[in-house]
Every structure is written in C-alpha cells, then in structure tokens.
Design a protein around this motif. Sequence first.
Motif, PDB file in Angstrom:
ATOM      1  N   ALA A  42       9.256   0.265   5.131  1.00  0.00           N
ATOM      2  CA  ALA A  42       8.873  -0.030   3.572  1.00  0.00           C
ATOM      3  C   ALA A  42       9.953   0.562   2.646  1.00  0.00           C
ATOM      4  O   ALA A  42      10.100  -0.035   1.879  1.00  0.00           O
ATOM      5  CB  ALA A  42       7.308   0.439   3.365  1.00  0.00           C
ATOM      6  N   MET A  43      10.043   1.848   2.871  1.00  0.00           N
ATOM      7  CA  MET A  43      10.942   2.544   2.127  1.00  0.00           C
ATOM      8  C   MET A  43      12.249   2.225   1.735  1.00  0.00           C
ATOM      9  O   MET A  43      12.919   1.731   0.887  1.00  0.00           O
ATOM     10  CB  MET A  43      10.962   4.035   2.326  1.00  0.00           C
ATOM     11  N   ASN A  44      12.899   1.722   3.032  1.00  0.00           N
ATOM     12  CA  ASN A  44      14.366   0.969   3.279  1.00  0.00           C
ATOM     13  C   ASN A  44      14.353  -0.471   2.517  1.00  0.00           C
ATOM     14  O   ASN A  44      15.249  -0.882   2.106  1.00  0.00           O
ATOM     15  CB  ASN A  44      14.622   0.764   4.479  1.00  0.00           C
TER      16      ASN A  44
ATOM     17  N   ALA B 262      11.217   6.610  -4.866  1.00  0.00           N
ATOM     18  CA  ALA B 262      11.482   6.708  -3.254  1.00  0.00           C
ATOM     19  C   ALA B 262      12.350   7.819  -2.970  1.00  0.00           C
ATOM     20  O   ALA B 262      12.214   8.438  -1.574  1.00  0.00           O
ATOM     21  CB  ALA B 262      12.452   5.460  -2.980  1.00  0.00           C
ATOM     22  N   HIS B 263      13.047   8.610  -3.603  1.00  0.00           N
ATOM     23  CA  HIS B 263      13.560   9.891  -3.249  1.00  0.00           C
ATOM     24  C   HIS B 263      12.820  10.892  -2.988  1.00  0.00           C
ATOM     25  O   HIS B 263      13.073  11.864  -2.477  1.00  0.00           O
ATOM     26  CB  HIS B 263      14.509  10.145  -4.871  1.00  0.00           C
ATOM     27  N   ARG B 264      11.196  10.831  -3.572  1.00  0.00           N
ATOM     28  CA  ARG B 264      10.467  11.810  -3.146  1.00  0.00           C
ATOM     29  C   ARG B 264       9.725  11.699  -1.850  1.00  0.00           C
ATOM     30  O   ARG B 264       9.075  12.443  -1.384  1.00  0.00           O
ATOM     31  CB  ARG B 264       9.246  11.700  -4.123  1.00  0.00           C
ATOM     32  N   VAL B 265      10.211  10.768  -0.944  1.00  0.00           N
ATOM     33  CA  VAL B 265       9.708  10.534   0.333  1.00  0.00           C
ATOM     34  C   VAL B 265      10.901  10.992   1.454  1.00  0.00           C
ATOM     35  O   VAL B 265      11.802  10.475   1.295  1.00  0.00           O
ATOM     36  CB  VAL B 265       9.374   9.297   0.783  1.00  0.00           C
ATOM     37  N   VAL B 266      10.380  12.353   2.299  1.00  0.00           N
ATOM     38  CA  VAL B 266      11.330  12.667   3.085  1.00  0.00           C
ATOM     39  C   VAL B 266      10.766  12.873   4.583  1.00  0.00           C
ATOM     40  O   VAL B 266       9.687  12.437   4.730  1.00  0.00           O
ATOM     41  CB  VAL B 266      11.639  14.142   2.599  1.00  0.00           C
ATOM     42  N   ASN B 267      11.364  13.227   5.554  1.00  0.00           N
ATOM     43  CA  ASN B 267      10.720  13.137   6.691  1.00  0.00           C
ATOM     44  C   ASN B 267       9.910  14.441   6.819  1.00  0.00           C
ATOM     45  O   ASN B 267       9.788  15.348   6.294  1.00  0.00           O
ATOM     46  CB  ASN B 267      11.880  13.026   7.888  1.00  0.00           C
TER      47      ASN B 267
ATOM     48  N   LYS C 213       0.848  -1.205   0.005  1.00  0.00           N
ATOM     49  CA  LYS C 213      -0.034   0.014  -0.020  1.00  0.00           C
ATOM     50  C   LYS C 213       0.917   1.185   0.010  1.00  0.00           C
ATOM     51  O   LYS C 213       0.582   2.184  -0.671  1.00  0.00           O
ATOM     52  CB  LYS C 213      -1.054  -0.012   1.137  1.00  0.00           C
ATOM     53  N   VAL C 214       1.861   1.312   0.722  1.00  0.00           N
ATOM     54  CA  VAL C 214       2.931   2.517   0.791  1.00  0.00           C
ATOM     55  C   VAL C 214       3.460   2.577  -0.661  1.00  0.00           C
ATOM     56  O   VAL C 214       3.514   3.615  -1.144  1.00  0.00           O
ATOM     57  CB  VAL C 214       4.108   2.166   1.748  1.00  0.00           C
ATOM     58  N   TYR C 215       3.854   1.443  -1.303  1.00  0.00           N
ATOM     59  CA  TYR C 215       4.454   1.666  -2.505  1.00  0.00           C
ATOM     60  C   TYR C 215       3.384   2.051  -3.665  1.00  0.00           C
ATOM     61  O   TYR C 215       3.664   3.053  -4.522  1.00  0.00           O
ATOM     62  CB  TYR C 215       4.983   0.331  -2.940  1.00  0.00           C
ATOM     63  N   GLN C 216       2.195   1.817  -3.551  1.00  0.00           N
ATOM     64  CA  GLN C 216       1.159   2.534  -4.389  1.00  0.00           C
ATOM     65  C   GLN C 216       1.037   3.628  -4.175  1.00  0.00           C
ATOM     66  O   GLN C 216       0.863   4.523  -5.179  1.00  0.00           O
ATOM     67  CB  GLN C 216      -0.113   1.577  -4.169  1.00  0.00           C
ATOM     68  N   ILE C 217       1.020   4.198  -3.050  1.00  0.00           N
ATOM     69  CA  ILE C 217       1.046   5.998  -2.898  1.00  0.00           C
ATOM     70  C   ILE C 217       2.197   6.671  -3.317  1.00  0.00           C
ATOM     71  O   ILE C 217       2.224   7.374  -4.176  1.00  0.00           O
ATOM     72  CB  ILE C 217       0.747   5.940  -1.377  1.00  0.00           C
ATOM     73  N   VAL C 218       3.518   5.857  -3.123  1.00  0.00           N
ATOM     74  CA  VAL C 218       4.764   6.522  -3.574  1.00  0.00           C
ATOM     75  C   VAL C 218       4.663   6.547  -5.163  1.00  0.00           C
ATOM     76  O   VAL C 218       5.049   7.648  -5.624  1.00  0.00           O
ATOM     77  CB  VAL C 218       5.927   5.893  -3.044  1.00  0.00           C
ATOM     78  N   GLN C 219       4.221   5.585  -5.925  1.00  0.00           N
ATOM     79  CA  GLN C 219       3.998   5.719  -7.197  1.00  0.00           C
ATOM     80  C   GLN C 219       3.156   6.781  -7.695  1.00  0.00           C
ATOM     81  O   GLN C 219       3.391   7.220  -8.814  1.00  0.00           O
ATOM     82  CB  GLN C 219       3.397   4.508  -7.807  1.00  0.00           C
ATOM     83  N   ARG C 220       2.313   7.276  -6.867  1.00  0.00           N
ATOM     84  CA  ARG C 220       1.469   8.690  -7.178  1.00  0.00           C
ATOM     85  C   ARG C 220       2.058   9.883  -7.023  1.00  0.00           C
ATOM     86  O   ARG C 220       1.525  10.880  -7.404  1.00  0.00           O
ATOM     87  CB  ARG C 220       0.178   8.254  -6.389  1.00  0.00           C
ATOM     88  N   ILE C 221       3.310   9.963  -6.265  1.00  0.00           N
ATOM     89  CA  ILE C 221       3.681  11.229  -5.992  1.00  0.00           C
ATOM     90  C   ILE C 221       4.181  12.006  -7.308  1.00  0.00           C
ATOM     91  O   ILE C 221       4.942  11.432  -7.973  1.00  0.00           O
ATOM     92  CB  ILE C 221       5.021  11.224  -4.845  1.00  0.00           C
ATOM     93  N   PRO C 222       3.799  13.268  -7.596  1.00  0.00           N
ATOM     94  CA  PRO C 222       3.986  13.852  -8.853  1.00  0.00           C
ATOM     95  C   PRO C 222       5.479  14.279  -8.873  1.00  0.00           C
ATOM     96  O   PRO C 222       6.028  14.348  -7.890  1.00  0.00           O
ATOM     97  CB  PRO C 222       3.017  15.018  -8.788  1.00  0.00           C
TER      98      PRO C 222
ATOM     99  N   SER D 104      14.303  -2.884  -4.684  1.00  0.00           N
ATOM    100  CA  SER D 104      14.116  -3.875  -5.474  1.00  0.00           C
ATOM    101  C   SER D 104      13.134  -3.662  -6.760  1.00  0.00           C
ATOM    102  O   SER D 104      12.966  -4.164  -7.677  1.00  0.00           O
ATOM    103  CB  SER D 104      14.285  -5.185  -5.113  1.00  0.00           C
ATOM    104  N   ILE D 105      12.277  -2.499  -6.340  1.00  0.00           N
ATOM    105  CA  ILE D 105      11.191  -2.327  -7.069  1.00  0.00           C
ATOM    106  C   ILE D 105      11.497  -0.914  -8.032  1.00  0.00           C
ATOM    107  O   ILE D 105      11.852  -0.055  -7.727  1.00  0.00           O
ATOM    108  CB  ILE D 105       9.927  -1.567  -6.106  1.00  0.00           C
TER     109      ILE D 105
END
Length: 105
Positions: free
Chosen positions: A44-46, A56-61, A9-18, A50-51
């Motif tokens: 999950a991001m760590n 993944a670079h678009r997810v920060v704290n 589910k996390v990866y599905q959201i990350v795929q949507r980050i513009p 392999s995906i």
Amino acid sequence: MKNDNFFEKVYQIVQRIPYGKITTYGAIANFLGTKKSARLVGYAMNSSHSIKNLPAHRVVNRNGLLTGKNHFASSNLMQELLESEGIKIENNKVVHFKDHLWIPS
C-alpha cells in the motif's frame, strides 16, 4: 477484503501519524486486525505516491529501518524528511526507535 479498501484504510492511519513520530508496517496491520499483513501494508505504501500530503516517510520496518526509501523521488528523501522532523537516522535506521514510535489506537 479488496486491496483498494485495505489500502485506503492504511492511508487513513498514515495520515494520523503525528509529526516527529514513526510507526511500522506491522503496527498498522495489527491495528487493522490483520496482524500478518505487514507486507501488504508495504505494498500500500509503495502505491501511495500519488496521494498528496501523505506522510509516507513516517512508516518504517519493525527494526526502524528505512526500507521504503527507494520508493521516494530520491533515495535520500525519506531520511531528509524524517530528520527535518527531528528524527535522527544512522545507517538507514531510526536512532532511539522506541522514543519515536507511535502505535495507532
């Protein structure tokens, strides 16, 4: 909830980050209805390397810090990818964080 299902589910959201936007571990957790699981989103991001084509670079704290940068092939890759999308980084932090923030909805 099993971690595998949560991670997917996390990866599905990350795929949507513009392109040219970032989001936070907490924003993803909140969208999934698990507000206090930002750390699990980080796990999950760590585990996502392999995906193929996962931005993944678009997810920060929550403060815009590139806390995941050490999990990339080189310690500068996360910053380089963000800068290639027009996001300025100074001292491992997104400049004008709120201008680039994307909240999943």
